[in-house]
Design an enzyme around this catalytic site. Sequence first.
Site, PDB file in Angstrom:
ATOM      1  N   SER A   1      -4.179  20.454  -8.427  1.00 45.58           N
ATOM      2  CA  SER A   1      -5.091  19.474  -7.826  1.00 45.58           C
ATOM      3  C   SER A   1      -6.481  19.444  -8.436  1.00 45.58           C
ATOM      4  O   SER A   1      -7.288  18.569  -8.076  1.00 45.58           O
ATOM      5  CB  SER A   1      -5.204  19.722  -6.321  1.00 45.58           C
ATOM      6  OG  SER A   1      -4.094  19.181  -5.644  1.00 45.58           O
TER       7      SER A   1
ATOM      8  N   LYS B   1      -7.756  16.176  -9.732  1.00 47.40           N
ATOM      9  CA  LYS B   1      -8.526  15.205  -8.952  1.00 47.40           C
ATOM     10  C   LYS B   1      -9.981  15.117  -9.406  1.00 47.40           C
ATOM     11  O   LYS B   1     -10.661  14.139  -9.109  1.00 47.40           O
ATOM     12  CB  LYS B   1      -8.450  15.557  -7.471  1.00 47.40           C
ATOM     13  CG  LYS B   1      -7.054  15.412  -6.861  1.00 47.40           C
ATOM     14  CD  LYS B   1      -7.057  15.746  -5.385  1.00 47.40           C
ATOM     15  CE  LYS B   1      -5.706  15.506  -4.734  1.00 47.40           C
ATOM     16  NZ  LYS B   1      -4.706  16.537  -5.066  1.00 47.40           N
TER      17      LYS B   1
ATOM     18  N   SER C   1      -8.156  17.367  -0.320  1.00 54.70           N
ATOM     19  CA  SER C   1      -7.258  17.327  -1.469  1.00 54.70           C
ATOM     20  C   SER C   1      -6.056  16.429  -1.198  1.00 54.70           C
ATOM     21  O   SER C   1      -4.917  16.740  -1.564  1.00 54.70           O
ATOM     22  CB  SER C   1      -6.779  18.742  -1.854  1.00 54.70           C
ATOM     23  OG  SER C   1      -6.233  18.746  -3.158  1.00 54.70           O
TER      24      SER C   1
ATOM     25  N   LYS D   1     -13.321  22.321  -6.952  1.00 48.59           N
ATOM     26  CA  LYS D   1     -11.968  21.912  -6.573  1.00 48.59           C
ATOM     27  C   LYS D   1     -10.956  23.028  -6.774  1.00 48.59           C
ATOM     28  O   LYS D   1     -10.973  23.733  -7.787  1.00 48.59           O
ATOM     29  CB  LYS D   1     -11.533  20.699  -7.411  1.00 48.59           C
ATOM     30  CG  LYS D   1     -10.282  20.033  -6.890  1.00 48.59           C
ATOM     31  CD  LYS D   1     -10.543  19.291  -5.591  1.00 48.59           C
ATOM     32  CE  LYS D   1      -9.256  18.889  -4.895  1.00 48.59           C
ATOM     33  NZ  LYS D   1      -8.535  20.036  -4.302  1.00 48.59           N
TER      34      LYS D   1
END
Length: 437
Positions: A64, A67, A128, A253
């Site tokens: 993730s 992202k 997320s 993140k």
Amino acid sequence: MKKKTVKQSLAVLMISFMAMTPFQQTAHGKSTLEINADAAILVEADTGKIVYSEHEDEPLGIASMTKMMTEYLVLEAIEKGKIDWDQTYKVSDKVYQLANAPGLSNVPLRADEEYTVRELYDAMVIKSGNGAAIALSEVVAGSEGKFVKMMNAKAKELGFEHYHFVNSSGLSNYDMLGMYPEGTGVNDENMVSAEDMATLAYYLIHDFPEVLETSSLTSKVFRPGTSEELVMKNTNGLLKGKSYHYKGADGLKTGTTPFAGSTFTGTAERNGVRYISVILDAKDEYNQPSSAERFIQSRELLDYGFKQFETVTYGLDNVETNKEHTLPVPNGKDQEVTIKIKKPLSLRVLKQDEDKVKTTLTLDKEKVNEDGSLQAPIEKGEKIGELVVDTQEKTEYIFDKKVPSFTVDVYASESVKKASWLVRSARSIQDFLGDLF
């Protein structure tokens, strides 16, 4: 600090100080840190200097953290006026299915419902949300397949060297219920090196600093006061109130998939100094992927930057002129000129290496005489040289084309007019007689 005497030449006047012992390169601190991950890197957010690294050029799964690129492209589209925060998006069948798929990180999105870009962005950054990321890719590019092409093009533009983006969310393509982006395969994965992830973090923070306003939130309520109200909790364990809270942490993140393991791109700022850390596939003492270790090891990286380095300021006091910082102007009406800089240069250096930094004042070769003195006339504010700071490190940066030059322009504080021929002749006679007697 040891200082050298003035060295004069036809071209330049160089004044420097340096330690006499050779500089011993402590390459990224590898002897002091214990990182158990497939790759790791610590970078100065201001300069892009690599402070520590392990296997930083190896392309690995990022899950993730993908992202972050989606964030960049969304913020860029908003900046360019192509989309706006209040713009609404009607949920497509693909987004509906993936936003409600069991086992995937998500903020559930309803079929045919409309959500603002801001709502989707918050769901992607804080919770997320995979469905939200895909929805934003459709907002920006029309389809996720077209968006993936934009992701790879932007990576190239930003100078990435080891990357391959295949979707906007960071999911493994085989988890996308057969709806992976056109142009990619079912077994494709998002893969980026630790150094390129640090580069992405650098540009994300520098180009869109507002990203930290959202990434620093420990939680936020999605659609408060509606039937869809949901408390979105941030997965960043370094934020305030979290299990591994780290002072100054405000992004960026996390990522977790079976393929990528536990990954994390972090950042923290203290007293105006910011570092960026990346951990790819953190492992525990049994060499197993560990969600906790990505935060523990990130704390260790950040501690190394904040505790082992210090901010040192370099200015004219670091070179041997005189207390008044004046230089001779033999042919001037006034026979000296005061020099100045706009502001000192601040650098982060290892505490034990502070005395090994070399500072040099180099004067413009067009403005010096054979003996190294300055020539009149000189105008107030005129640049007469540069103060150059050399850390003597074999320093590496996350980008080759933007390696900073540690120099500060040196200016004249006042004007010095050229003395008349009569005055200069009188001075020459006086100097001659002085030499005789």
